[in-house]
Design a protein around this motif. Sequence first.
Motif, PDB file in Angstrom:
ATOM      1  N   ILE A  63       0.839  -1.199   0.000  1.00 19.80           N
ATOM      2  CA  ILE A  63       0.000   0.000   0.000  1.00 19.80           C
ATOM      3  C   ILE A  63       0.875   1.251   0.000  1.00 19.80           C
ATOM      4  CG2 ILE A  63      -1.624   1.347   1.391  1.00 19.80           C
ATOM      5  CD1 ILE A  63      -3.013  -1.233   2.111  1.00 19.80           C
ATOM      6  N   SER A  64       1.963   1.217   0.733  1.00 21.59           N
ATOM      7  CA  SER A  64       2.881   2.352   0.778  1.00 21.59           C
ATOM      8  C   SER A  64       3.440   2.655  -0.609  1.00 21.59           C
ATOM      9  CB  SER A  64       4.000   2.062   1.767  1.00 21.59           C
ATOM     10  OG  SER A  64       4.935   3.078   1.772  1.00 21.59           O
ATOM     11  N   TRP A  65       3.856   1.625  -1.344  1.00 26.18           N
ATOM     12  CA  TRP A  65       4.385   1.853  -2.690  1.00 26.18           C
ATOM     13  C   TRP A  65       3.310   2.309  -3.663  1.00 26.18           C
ATOM     14  CZ3 TRP A  65       8.954   3.026  -4.127  1.00 26.18           C
ATOM     15  CH2 TRP A  65      10.030   2.627  -3.362  1.00 26.18           C
ATOM     16  N   VAL A  66       2.107   1.798  -3.515  1.00 25.46           N
ATOM     17  CA  VAL A  66       0.998   2.254  -4.362  1.00 25.46           C
ATOM     18  C   VAL A  66       0.737   3.740  -4.112  1.00 25.46           C
ATOM     19  CG1 VAL A  66      -1.493   2.044  -4.737  1.00 25.46           C
ATOM     20  CG2 VAL A  66      -0.077  -0.010  -4.633  1.00 25.46           C
ATOM     21  N   LEU A  67       0.752   4.139  -2.843  1.00 22.25           N
ATOM     22  CA  LEU A  67       0.546   5.552  -2.515  1.00 22.25           C
ATOM     23  C   LEU A  67       1.667   6.431  -3.062  1.00 22.25           C
ATOM     24  CD1 LEU A  67      -0.837   5.293   1.110  1.00 22.25           C
ATOM     25  CD2 LEU A  67      -2.074   6.036  -0.926  1.00 22.25           C
ATOM     26  N   LYS A  68       2.888   5.947  -3.032  1.00 25.92           N
ATOM     27  CA  LYS A  68       4.004   6.709  -3.596  1.00 25.92           C
ATOM     28  C   LYS A  68       3.833   6.866  -5.106  1.00 25.92           C
ATOM     29  CE  LYS A  68       7.096   5.243  -0.002  1.00 25.92           C
ATOM     30  NZ  LYS A  68       8.009   4.214   0.400  1.00 25.92           N
ATOM     31  N   ALA A  69       3.400   5.809  -5.765  1.00 22.54           N
ATOM     32  CA  ALA A  69       3.170   5.891  -7.214  1.00 22.54           C
ATOM     33  C   ALA A  69       2.043   6.878  -7.518  1.00 22.54           C
ATOM     34  CB  ALA A  69       2.835   4.511  -7.768  1.00 22.54           C
ATOM     35  N   LEU A  70       0.987   6.847  -6.728  1.00 20.34           N
ATOM     36  CA  LEU A  70      -0.110   7.793  -6.928  1.00 20.34           C
ATOM     37  C   LEU A  70       0.326   9.225  -6.646  1.00 20.34           C
ATOM     38  CD1 LEU A  70      -3.069   5.748  -5.404  1.00 20.34           C
ATOM     39  CD2 LEU A  70      -2.637   6.234  -7.823  1.00 20.34           C
ATOM     40  N   MET A  71       1.184   9.399  -5.641  1.00 24.87           N
ATOM     41  CA  MET A  71       1.707  10.729  -5.337  1.00 24.87           C
ATOM     42  C   MET A  71       2.555  11.239  -6.500  1.00 24.87           C
ATOM     43  SD  MET A  71       1.652  12.952  -2.738  1.00 24.87           S
ATOM     44  CE  MET A  71       1.427  11.997  -1.272  1.00 24.87           C
ATOM     45  N   LEU A  72       3.328  10.355  -7.119  1.00 23.07           N
ATOM     46  CA  LEU A  72       4.104  10.730  -8.298  1.00 23.07           C
ATOM     47  C   LEU A  72       3.169  11.174  -9.422  1.00 23.07           C
ATOM     48  CD1 LEU A  72       6.808  10.936  -9.812  1.00 23.07           C
ATOM     49  CD2 LEU A  72       6.502   8.539 -10.462  1.00 23.07           C
ATOM     50  N   LEU A  73       2.061  10.473  -9.586  1.00 18.14           N
ATOM     51  CA  LEU A  73       1.080  10.866 -10.605  1.00 18.14           C
ATOM     52  C   LEU A  73       0.506  12.253 -10.314  1.00 18.14           C
ATOM     53  CD1 LEU A  73      -0.859   7.540 -11.246  1.00 18.14           C
ATOM     54  CD2 LEU A  73       0.721   8.717 -12.780  1.00 18.14           C
ATOM     55  N   VAL A  74       0.285  12.568  -9.055  1.00 23.27           N
ATOM     56  CA  VAL A  74      -0.215  13.896  -8.688  1.00 23.27           C
ATOM     57  C   VAL A  74       0.807  14.966  -9.081  1.00 23.27           C
ATOM     58  CG1 VAL A  74      -0.762  15.397  -6.725  1.00 23.27           C
ATOM     59  CG2 VAL A  74      -1.768  13.127  -6.861  1.00 23.27           C
ATOM     60  N   VAL A  75       2.073  14.735  -8.768  1.00 22.62           N
ATOM     61  CA  VAL A  75       3.118  15.704  -9.108  1.00 22.62           C
ATOM     62  C   VAL A  75       3.222  15.857 -10.623  1.00 22.62           C
ATOM     63  CG1 VAL A  75       5.619  16.130  -9.033  1.00 22.62           C
ATOM     64  CG2 VAL A  75       4.416  15.354  -6.981  1.00 22.62           C
ATOM     65  N   VAL A  76       3.222  14.750 -11.345  1.00 28.81           N
ATOM     66  CA  VAL A  76       3.310  14.800 -12.804  1.00 28.81           C
ATOM     67  C   VAL A  76       2.082  15.491 -13.388  1.00 28.81           C
ATOM     68  CG1 VAL A  76       3.310  13.371 -14.898  1.00 28.81           C
ATOM     69  CG2 VAL A  76       4.850  12.827 -13.008  1.00 28.81           C
ATOM     70  N   TYR A  77       0.903  15.209 -12.834  1.00 28.69           N
ATOM     71  CA  TYR A  77      -0.317  15.859 -13.307  1.00 28.69           C
ATOM     72  C   TYR A  77      -0.243  17.367 -13.106  1.00 28.69           C
ATOM     73  CZ  TYR A  77      -5.111  17.493 -13.549  1.00 28.69           C
ATOM     74  OH  TYR A  77      -6.233  18.209 -13.867  1.00 28.69           O
ATOM     75  N   LEU A  78       0.213  17.798 -11.939  1.00 27.87           N
ATOM     76  CA  LEU A  78       0.328  19.235 -11.690  1.00 27.87           C
ATOM     77  C   LEU A  78       1.294  19.884 -12.678  1.00 27.87           C
ATOM     78  CD1 LEU A  78       0.333  19.364  -7.799  1.00 27.87           C
ATOM     79  CD2 LEU A  78      -1.391  20.339  -9.311  1.00 27.87           C
ATOM     80  N   LEU A  79       2.419  19.209 -12.944  1.00 29.69           N
ATOM     81  CA  LEU A  79       3.373  19.760 -13.902  1.00 29.69           C
ATOM     82  C   LEU A  79       2.813  19.757 -15.324  1.00 29.69           C
ATOM     83  CD1 LEU A  79       6.743  18.288 -12.630  1.00 29.69           C
ATOM     84  CD2 LEU A  79       6.058  20.691 -12.651  1.00 29.69           C
ATOM     85  N   TYR A  80       2.064  18.722 -15.686  1.00 24.22           N
ATOM     86  CA  TYR A  80       1.504  18.631 -17.035  1.00 24.22           C
ATOM     87  C   TYR A  80       0.345  19.609 -17.221  1.00 24.22           C
ATOM     88  CZ  TYR A  80      -1.050  17.000 -21.073  1.00 24.22           C
ATOM     89  OH  TYR A  80      -1.709  16.945 -22.268  1.00 24.22           O
ATOM     90  N   TYR A  81      -0.577  19.595 -16.286  1.00 21.54           N
ATOM     91  CA  TYR A  81      -1.786  20.403 -16.455  1.00 21.54           C
ATOM     92  C   TYR A  81      -1.486  21.892 -16.430  1.00 21.54           C
ATOM     93  CZ  TYR A  81      -6.518  22.011 -16.199  1.00 21.54           C
ATOM     94  OH  TYR A  81      -7.693  22.645 -16.479  1.00 21.54           O
ATOM     95  N   PHE A  82      -0.564  22.282 -15.572  1.00 18.12           N
ATOM     96  CA  PHE A  82      -0.214  23.690 -15.481  1.00 18.12           C
ATOM     97  C   PHE A  82       1.093  23.938 -16.223  1.00 18.12           C
ATOM     98  CE2 PHE A  82      -2.890  22.866 -11.797  1.00 18.12           C
ATOM     99  CZ  PHE A  82      -3.849  23.852 -11.970  1.00 18.12           C
ATOM    100  N   LYS A  83       1.088  23.595 -17.516  1.00 17.48           N
ATOM    101  CA  LYS A  83       2.292  23.713 -18.348  1.00 17.48           C
ATOM    102  C   LYS A  83       2.858  25.128 -18.330  1.00 17.48           C
ATOM    103  CE  LYS A  83       0.311  20.584 -21.526  1.00 17.48           C
ATOM    104  NZ  LYS A  83      -0.424  20.468 -22.734  1.00 17.48           N
TER     105      LYS A  83
END
Length: 183
Positions: free
Chosen positions: A8-28
């Motif tokens: 679960i910890s690794w899944v949460l880390k992967a999801l957190m990475l997706l949040v960071v990538v989404y913020l960088l992508y969406y707010f280009k």
Amino acid sequence: MNEFIDLISWVLKALMLLVVVYLLYYFKQYRLGLLFGRSGSLKTRDDHELHSCFLAALVTLVFYVLFQQLLDYIVTLPIEQMALRQIYHFIAACTSASIIITLTLLHAVRGCTFSPVARFCCYLQFLSMVLKTTQLIVYGYMDIVAFNSVFSILILTITIVQFILVAKYPLKIFMINKFARES
């Protein structure tokens, strides 16, 4: 149970990475400002909130990944069991303190106001630090194992709540934009 918590910890880390990538992508248009911004680029309250949420997500992700690698290494050290427990839980408590300090310093350096997300991340990390210090004393010094399962569940719960808090802002922006396109 430890394997389940690690998964679960690794899944949460992967999801957190997706949040960071989404913020960088969406707010280009703000990408460089998010990574290297200063207070001059933060003009509106929304800019401050976006920047603060990005800092909370990035700091949380980086520290979770780096310190987890360090903690995994510490477990393999050939030292006496009690000393190993003490080092492990001390470093774990220092992780939470480091997140709070780094998040506070980044907000100060960037001239950004704390969003509710970043503030609650600090509160959760403080609670986590208290739990890890308690675990250090109870398990590391007194060798009492009764708190171990409660400790693991509480730390996992704090991690899940922190992920939900950090993911709430990008999800809100995504939903607003999705419904705006449909209208």
